[in-house]
Design an enzyme around this catalytic site. Structure first.
Site, PDB file in Angstrom:
ATOM      1  N   LYS A 211     103.897 -36.995 -18.818  1.00  0.00           N
ATOM      2  CA  LYS A 211     104.157 -38.651 -18.895  1.00  0.00           C
ATOM      3  C   LYS A 211     105.544 -39.038 -19.155  1.00  0.00           C
ATOM      4  O   LYS A 211     106.013 -40.008 -18.644  1.00  0.00           O
ATOM      5  CB  LYS A 211     103.373 -38.940 -20.291  1.00  0.00           C
ATOM      6  CG  LYS A 211     103.396 -40.439 -20.519  1.00  0.00           C
ATOM      7  CD  LYS A 211     102.402 -40.780 -22.035  1.00  0.00           C
ATOM      8  CE  LYS A 211     102.537 -42.220 -22.131  1.00  0.00           C
ATOM      9  NZ  LYS A 211     101.535 -42.623 -23.410  1.00  0.00           N
ATOM     10  N   GLU A 217     108.901 -27.350 -21.700  1.00  0.00           N
ATOM     11  CA  GLU A 217     107.785 -26.425 -21.107  1.00  0.00           C
ATOM     12  C   GLU A 217     107.614 -26.811 -19.711  1.00  0.00           C
ATOM     13  O   GLU A 217     107.889 -25.959 -18.566  1.00  0.00           O
ATOM     14  CB  GLU A 217     106.343 -26.226 -21.678  1.00  0.00           C
ATOM     15  CG  GLU A 217     106.429 -25.748 -23.058  1.00  0.00           C
ATOM     16  CD  GLU A 217     106.548 -26.885 -24.174  1.00  0.00           C
ATOM     17  OE1 GLU A 217     107.066 -27.980 -23.942  1.00  0.00           O
ATOM     18  OE2 GLU A 217     106.333 -26.405 -25.286  1.00  0.00           O
ATOM     19  N   GLY A 273      98.738 -39.335 -23.595  1.00  0.00           N
ATOM     20  CA  GLY A 273      98.736 -38.181 -22.832  1.00  0.00           C
ATOM     21  C   GLY A 273      97.042 -37.732 -22.733  1.00  0.00           C
ATOM     22  O   GLY A 273      96.600 -37.147 -21.912  1.00  0.00           O
ATOM     23  N   ARG A 274      96.864 -37.533 -24.104  1.00  0.00           N
ATOM     24  CA  ARG A 274      95.129 -36.768 -24.103  1.00  0.00           C
ATOM     25  C   ARG A 274      94.191 -37.610 -23.700  1.00  0.00           C
ATOM     26  O   ARG A 274      93.069 -37.055 -23.906  1.00  0.00           O
ATOM     27  CB  ARG A 274      95.249 -36.323 -25.659  1.00  0.00           C
ATOM     28  CG  ARG A 274      95.323 -37.351 -26.606  1.00  0.00           C
ATOM     29  CD  ARG A 274      95.226 -36.830 -27.971  1.00  0.00           C
ATOM     30  NE  ARG A 274      95.557 -37.881 -29.149  1.00  0.00           N
ATOM     31  CZ  ARG A 274      96.773 -38.141 -29.460  1.00  0.00           C
ATOM     32  NH1 ARG A 274      97.851 -37.660 -28.759  1.00  0.00           N
ATOM     33  NH2 ARG A 274      97.101 -39.182 -30.164  1.00  0.00           N
ATOM     34  N   GLU A 359      94.816 -33.850 -32.399  1.00  0.00           N
ATOM     35  CA  GLU A 359      96.013 -34.437 -32.121  1.00  0.00           C
ATOM     36  C   GLU A 359      95.936 -35.903 -32.584  1.00  0.00           C
ATOM     37  O   GLU A 359      96.617 -36.721 -32.863  1.00  0.00           O
ATOM     38  CB  GLU A 359      96.451 -34.418 -30.828  1.00  0.00           C
ATOM     39  CG  GLU A 359      97.995 -34.629 -30.797  1.00  0.00           C
ATOM     40  CD  GLU A 359      98.808 -34.221 -29.304  1.00  0.00           C
ATOM     41  OE1 GLU A 359      99.300 -33.293 -29.269  1.00  0.00           O
ATOM     42  OE2 GLU A 359      98.624 -35.241 -28.399  1.00  0.00           O
ATOM     43  N   HIS A 390      77.939 -14.067 -29.180  1.00  0.00           N
ATOM     44  CA  HIS A 390      78.058 -12.691 -29.352  1.00  0.00           C
ATOM     45  C   HIS A 390      79.256 -12.246 -30.119  1.00  0.00           C
ATOM     46  O   HIS A 390      80.007 -11.279 -30.001  1.00  0.00           O
ATOM     47  CB  HIS A 390      77.928 -11.883 -27.971  1.00  0.00           C
ATOM     48  CG  HIS A 390      76.612 -11.723 -27.742  1.00  0.00           C
ATOM     49  ND1 HIS A 390      75.610 -10.865 -28.018  1.00  0.00           N
ATOM     50  CD2 HIS A 390      75.783 -12.798 -26.727  1.00  0.00           C
ATOM     51  CE1 HIS A 390      74.306 -10.958 -27.567  1.00  0.00           C
ATOM     52  NE2 HIS A 390      74.347 -11.931 -26.793  1.00  0.00           N
ATOM     53  N   LYS A 518     109.366 -28.906 -32.526  1.00  0.00           N
ATOM     54  CA  LYS A 518     110.175 -29.257 -31.139  1.00  0.00           C
ATOM     55  C   LYS A 518     111.568 -29.225 -31.484  1.00  0.00           C
ATOM     56  O   LYS A 518     112.426 -28.543 -30.801  1.00  0.00           O
ATOM     57  CB  LYS A 518     109.603 -30.323 -30.482  1.00  0.00           C
ATOM     58  CG  LYS A 518     108.467 -30.371 -29.580  1.00  0.00           C
ATOM     59  CD  LYS A 518     108.236 -31.558 -28.995  1.00  0.00           C
ATOM     60  CE  LYS A 518     106.924 -31.791 -28.444  1.00  0.00           C
ATOM     61  NZ  LYS A 518     106.680 -33.193 -27.864  1.00  0.00           N
TER      62      LYS A 518
HETATM   63  O1  F6P Z   1     103.921 -32.223 -27.890  1.00  0.00           O
HETATM   64  C1  F6P Z   1     102.665 -32.865 -27.757  1.00  0.00           C
HETATM   65  C2  F6P Z   1     102.445 -33.965 -26.535  1.00  0.00           C
HETATM   66  O2  F6P Z   1     103.210 -35.011 -26.511  1.00  0.00           O
HETATM   67  C3  F6P Z   1     101.323 -34.412 -26.103  1.00  0.00           C
HETATM   68  O3  F6P Z   1     100.745 -35.624 -26.823  1.00  0.00           O
HETATM   69  C4  F6P Z   1     101.192 -34.579 -24.573  1.00  0.00           C
HETATM   70  O4  F6P Z   1     100.070 -34.672 -23.913  1.00  0.00           O
HETATM   71  C5  F6P Z   1     102.085 -33.297 -24.192  1.00  0.00           C
HETATM   72  O5  F6P Z   1     103.009 -33.139 -25.325  1.00  0.00           O
HETATM   73  C6  F6P Z   1     102.611 -33.426 -22.914  1.00  0.00           C
HETATM   74  O6  F6P Z   1     103.536 -34.377 -22.683  1.00  0.00           O
HETATM   75  P1  F6P Z   1     104.150 -34.749 -21.307  1.00  0.00           P
HETATM   76  O7  F6P Z   1     102.820 -35.385 -20.552  1.00  0.00           O
HETATM   77  O8  F6P Z   1     105.164 -35.945 -21.705  1.00  0.00           O
HETATM   78  O9  F6P Z   1     104.687 -33.915 -20.678  1.00  0.00           O
END
Ligand code: F6P
Length: 554
Positions: A211, A217, A273-274, A359, A390, A518
């Site tokens: 987003k 990452e 995002g979610r 979240e 199990h 972060k």
């Molecule tokens: O760190 C949490 C978050 O902001 C989530 O809410 C989001 O889905 C995820 O990181 C990834 O964010 P982005 O889509 O901006 O890479």
């Protein structure tokens, strides 16, 4: 106006009435509730199309539901729902709408946000997605050497990963051949290294989904994928961007990474995002199952939206499911939730719901920043049945803390292995029955005597082999896990989470709690890779940094 209510929800008459009602209900066993009411299943199970929500094994009575619906009124729930669906900026801390439902609106509808109808833009982007899917699948779009794409590496994390990853797995029986899809989310180099090792660079399409397009990452993995492609493409390395698609709510940023605008799909800041699998973030799903089936998924989500918006409160699945959860968390004191899908395709559902629920509702202040005096979102975990049976079901059956469970059960299977499916269904039904009914010491003892154990042995083992039962569970039946019903299921959970957030008075659409870690990682990274430790840390962190600095590098 979105003014704070005069009283926190736990100080309202509705809450107090539920608290005193709970002390009576705690005395009753689900077995007795069923014995007293031959129609309990019919009265506490609810339908939306072919999806059935069975709440009869929740520790609810008519009075409980009546009081919970009062609580929903007290929390002004219908108005918050309508505000969300109308695109009002209910995400107060980010001054944004939470309008994932608009992603599922049919083309002939309109929804004006900030003076602009968002539906044409949603469908324009869906159309662009359809064109891309077609170009990639038909071989019209190729890589830099002219090879058609056979592999997809989808890079993203959190909401930009969990939804598509879950859906691609869930809808595997609908996959069209010719493209394998790998997901990479972890910044641990193992993730991207393993994915690239399985792909031929010349035939690999990399989707970077983020987003913000700034997430550490994702951007680290994307840069590594770009290096890998450049290295592997040899003389064609200059054409690396032909292997990339960017997806972002900030359309300018992928350009900075080198992805040209015609290879960038967009969505909007009003999509959390979610909640984004329904947007361009769903591209890996559409590549996997084709665009018409992706549209079926949207249609399933929309059917649940319509139900949530219009069904009477006493028949409204997300509302009732949310209220049952409130009852468990706040009045019976059960603050965990086991997600138990009896379908291998839903193996990623618990991971997805961990983000969707925890979240969204893992909050300690209300929408206006006032501290809360009650529990909010449950700890969510789960595994597909029968694997979970199990592993951790022992605790579900006999641990002293009851854990409410959601059994998600598609009645039909896509695989012509009837015996397997019969066994799977039998296990799902048996586990919910065992959790509810349990087995008394006397029964356990009698069974052992009948099996030939001595009276002394039977008496000694009986406490270990007895089950208290009375453990609440919900069963969700689907005809089968097709794109439409899968869409309904996920939208049901989204709205269930929203309902609970409203009752708790919290903003389910921000996630400030992920920021601190972060922020602290930045200076620590500098210290791990630089000469010295320059920032102040607690003693444990400082010692661990020193140890990590002394490690041998690979
Ligand atoms: O760190 C949490 C978050 O902001 C989530 O809410 C989001 O889905 C995820 O990181 C990834 O964010 P982005 O889509 O901006 O890479």
């Amino acid at each position: 106006m979105m003014e704070p209510p005069a009283l926190p929800i736990d100080q309202t008459a509705a809450w107090r009435a539920l608290a005193s009602h709970a002390s009576a209900v705690r005395q009753r066993h689900l077995r007795d509730l069923f014995a007293a009411d031959a129609r309990r299943f019919e009265r506490f199970s609810f339908r939306c199309g072919e999806l059935l929500l069975d709440l009869s094994r929740q520790r609810l009575e008519d009075e409980t539901l009546r009081l919970l619906l009062d609580l929903a009124g007290e929390a002004d729930l219908p108005r918050w729902r309508d505000r969300m669906l109308a695109g009002e900026k209910i995400n107060l801390t980010e001054n944004r709408a939470a309008l994932h439902t608009a992603l599922r609106l049919p083309e002939n509808r309109s929804l004006v946000v900030d003076g602009e109808d968002v539906v044409p833009a949603v469908h324009r982007e869906l159309h662009r997605m359809a064109v891309m899917v077609d170009a990639i699948r038909s071989g019209n779009w190729t890589g830099a050497t002219g090879e058609r794409f056979r592999h997809v590496i989808a890079i993203g994390i959190g909401g930009s990963d969990l939804g598509p990853r879950m859906a691609v797995e869930a809808l595997a029986p609908y996959r069209e051949p010719g493209l394998d899809i790998h997901f990479v989310s972890n910044v641990d180099g193992a993730d991207i290294a393993r994915a690239t090792a399985q792909c031929d660079a010349a035939a690999t399409l990399v989707i970077v989904a983020s987003k913000t397009f700034t997430t550490q990452e994702t951007m680290t993995n994307a840069a590594t994928a770009r290096d890998w492609l450049r290295g592997a493409l040899g003389g064609a390395a200059a054409g690396w961007a032909r292997h990339f698609i960017g997806i972002s709510a900030n359309p300018q940023v992928p350009g900075g990474f080198g992805i040209p605008p015609e290879r960038v799909l967009v969505f909007w800041d009003w999509v959390g995002g979610r909640y984004s699998l329904w947007s361009a973030i769903g591209l890996p799903i559409a590549l996997g199952i084709g665009m018409p089936r992706f549209r079926d998924l949207l249609a399933g989500g929309h059917a649940m939206d319509e139900h949530f918006a219009t069904a009477p409160a006493a028949e409204n699945l997300p509302l009732l499911m949310g209220l049952a959860g409130i009852w468990n968390v706040n009045f019976l004191g059960h603050d965990t939730l086991a997600v138990l899908p009896y379908d291998q395709g839903l193996s990623r559902l618990a991971a997805y719901l961990q983000q969707a629920d925890m979240e969204s509702n893992g909050k300690g202040v209300d929408r206006w920043g006032r501290p809360l005096g009650y529990a909010t979102g449950p700890v969510v975990f789960g595994e597909p049945g029968t694997n979970g049976q199990h592993a951790f079901y022992q605790l579900l059956h006999q641990g002293p803390r009851p854990v409410p469970a959601d059994f998600i059960v598609p009645l039909g299977s896509h695989y012509k292995l009837d015996r397997h499916h019969d066994i799977l269904l039998a296990n799902a039904l048996a586990q919910a029955e065992a959790l509810m009914c349990g087995r008394s010491r006397e029964q356990a003892e009698a069974e052992m005597l009948a099996a030939g154990k001595s009276p002394a042995e039977a008496a000694a083992l009986a406490p270990h082999r007895a089950f208290g039962g009375n453990r609440p569970s919900t069963t969700i039946l689907l005809p089968r896990l097709d794109p439409f019903h899968f869409g309904m299921l996920i939208a049901l959970y989204e709205h269930r989470i929203f309902v609970q957030g409203c009752i708790w008075g919290i903003n389910s659409f921000d996630q400030w709690g992920v920021e601190l870690g972060k922020q602290l990682a930045g200076p620590i990274l500098e210290e791990l890779t630089g000469a010295d430790i320059r920032h102040h840390h607690d003693a444990a962190t400082a010692a661990l940094i020193a140890l990590a600095k002394g490690r041998s590098r690979s």
